[in-house]
Design a protein around this motif. Structure first.
Motif: not given
Length: 216
Positions: A3-6, A26-29, A73-75, A91-94
């Motif tokens: 997860i840290a890679a994304l 909760a989370a905000v992306v 997010l890191r693309y 985004a979906t993978a994250a």
């Protein structure tokens, strides 16, 4: 991929100093902008990503006192790249990795420009509570069926010369017809970069996030 890679993550200030931080509630992306076509990785000095850091800081101040995870997010690729939809796939993978790590954590997606399109495309994920698209890229063929039952907020300045506010309003109408609770917010200034009147964009976005994360 870990997860840290994304995701680059920071937690908004939570319990008083010395108290156990506890798991996030909760989370905000955040998803920054990019290009229509570009298979290269984003550069280290990436201005669209830097722009989102100011928004992340504003959100952290607003959410002070709550254990909300704020992540950027890191693309893997700089561009959307046609049918590949690389930013939406990332985004979906994250979101999958957030779910694997934290369980049924409610998530708010916030995207700007190409990141707005990616956020809207990924918003059908089961953990997404709502999505906020800032000056998004919403071409006429962008799907909306997966947004049924979702809360969608689209913020745009009609003087934007990079992405089309008219297409954003059309997207909102189509999303409503598909069963989404979709809201169009006309911003008075800011153009595409949201630098002018940036505080207004930050305040409006923060208020929507607070609403989306409020107890149902």
């Amino acid at each position: 991929m870990k997860i840290a890679a994304l995701l680059r993550a920071t937690r908004s200030p939570g319990p008083p100093p010395g108290s156990p931080p506890g798991p996030p509630s909760a989370a905000v992306v955040l998803l920054h902008g990019g290009r229509a076509e570009d298979l290269r990785p984003p550069p280290l000095l990436n201005l669209p990503a830097w722009r989102m850091r100011f928004l992340a800081a504003a959100l952290a101040r607003t959410l002070s006192g709550r254990t909300v995870l704020i992540t950027t997010l890191r693309y893997r690729r700089r561009g959307w790249n046609g049918p590949r939809a690389d930013a939406a796939r990332d985004a979906t993978a994250a979101l999958d990795r957030l779910h694997a790590r934290h369980g049924d954590l409610p998530v708010v997606l916030i995207g700007h420009s190409m990141g707005g399109r990616a956020a809207l495309r990924a918003a059908g994920h089961p953990c997404v509570r709502g999505v906020i698209a800032l000056a998004p890229w919403c071409p006429p063929e962008e799907p909306v069926g997966h947004l049924a039952g979702r809360e969608v907020y689209v913020l745009h300045d009609e003087r934007d010369r990079v992405t089309s506010a008219r297409q954003s309003w059309d997207f909102v109408r189509r999303a409503r017809a598909a069963g989404a609770s979709a809201v169009a917010v006309r911003m008075a200034a800011g153009g595409h970069t949201m630098l002018r009147a940036g505080r207004s964009w930050h305040r409006q976005t923060s208020e929507i996030v607070e609403h989306l994360l409020s107890p149902r």
